[in-house]
Design an enzyme around this catalytic site. Structure first.
Site, PDB file in Angstrom:
ATOM      1  CG  HIS A  68      -1.764   1.154   1.469  1.00 47.80           C
ATOM      2  ND1 HIS A  68      -3.132   1.114   1.379  1.00 47.80           N
ATOM      3  CD2 HIS A  68      -1.450   2.427   1.816  1.00 47.80           C
ATOM      4  CE1 HIS A  68      -3.623   2.312   1.646  1.00 47.80           C
ATOM      5  NE2 HIS A  68      -2.627   3.132   1.923  1.00 47.80           N
ATOM      6  CD  GLU A  69       1.721   3.551   3.756  1.00 45.92           C
ATOM      7  OE1 GLU A  69       1.942   4.629   3.172  1.00 45.92           O
ATOM      8  OE2 GLU A  69       0.696   3.353   4.439  1.00 45.92           O
ATOM      9  CG  HIS A  72       0.358   6.124  -0.656  1.00 45.95           C
ATOM     10  ND1 HIS A  72      -0.755   6.706  -1.194  1.00 45.95           N
ATOM     11  CD2 HIS A  72      -0.070   5.499   0.480  1.00 45.95           C
ATOM     12  CE1 HIS A  72      -1.804   6.448  -0.431  1.00 45.95           C
ATOM     13  NE2 HIS A  72      -1.420   5.713   0.591  1.00 45.95           N
TER      14      HIS A  72
HETATM   15 ZN   LIG Z   1      -2.451   5.102   2.325  1.00 44.30          ZN
END
Ligand SMILES: [Zn+2]
Length: 221
Positions: A68-69, A72
């Site tokens: 997830h990170e 980003h």
């Molecule tokens: Zn996030």
């Protein structure tokens, strides 16, 4: 923001750190899976098996948050935003940014990438779970991937709540920012939503604690 942290590895040029507070979460997750969820969902297995499943589930959660990170960070890099790296800590993960994003579009893309990546993982794990259940794969394996499917869907939905600085709050801010072309105003409004959501969580937490006490006080004594 962080206490003592350890650098685990580098991926696509981003350093992945883990704050010592993350260990609390790792232990809590492993324990709640091994002693709570898995024995309840799949009765009849040995205690050792539940603990192995708990460890696998907690490692899977760890990998999911890094994914997830990382999403980003990769999108941020495409927009030329300098990223310091990823740190996992007691409230999950954070992709550390040096500066404000350069444009509403950059912020929108970067923020939405996280929840989208979690929805993607949820779909993959859920798909595997369906295949595994139909194919008669071991229950231990199906149990862990089923859990990972659900937890990634929860992560995606929770992060979409429009409360700054959650991802959804950043999406909200970028829309306001693009509309009025005023980042300060957009930040003020989205932060107010963020504070309201924080208060709501505290309220729910207190309510739950009170209810727990009432049940504990009248039922089990
Ligand atoms: Zn996030």
């Amino acid at each position: 923001m962080f206490g003592k942290r350890i650098t685990l590895f580098r991926l696509f040029g981003f350093a992945v750190h883990v704050d010592l507070s993350w260990i609390v979460i790792a232990v809590l997750v492993t324990w709640s899976l091994a002693a709570g969820l898995f024995p309840f969902q799949f009765p009849g297995l040995s205690t050792g098996t539940y603990w192995l499943m708990g460890i696998a589930g907690s490692l899977g959660l760890f990998g999911s948050i890094i994914f997830h990170e990382m999403s980003h960070s990769l999108v941020a890099r495409r927009f030329g935003i300098p990223m310091k790296g990823i740190t996992l800590f007691i409230f999950g993960g954070v992709a550390e940014m040096d500066d404000e994003p350069p444009s509403p579009k950059a912020e929108f893309s970067m923020a939405i990438a996280g929840p989208l990546s979690s929805f993607f993982l949820a779909a993959v794990f859920y798909g595997l779970y369906i295949v595994g259940m139909q194919g008669g794969w071991p229950m231990t394996f199906n149990g862990v991937i089923g859990y990972l499917g659900v937890i990634n869907a929860i992560l995606a939905v929770f992060n979409l709540v429009p409360a700054f600085p959650l991802d959804g709050g950043r999406v909200f801010r970028s829309i306001l920012w693009g509309w009025r072309k005023d980042i300060r105003w957009a930040t003020r409004i989205s932060s107010a939503f963020g504070s309201a959501f924080g208060l709501f969580l505290i309220f729910v937490g207190v309510l739950n604690a009170l209810r727990g006490n009432f049940i504990g006080g009248s039922g089990s004594s």
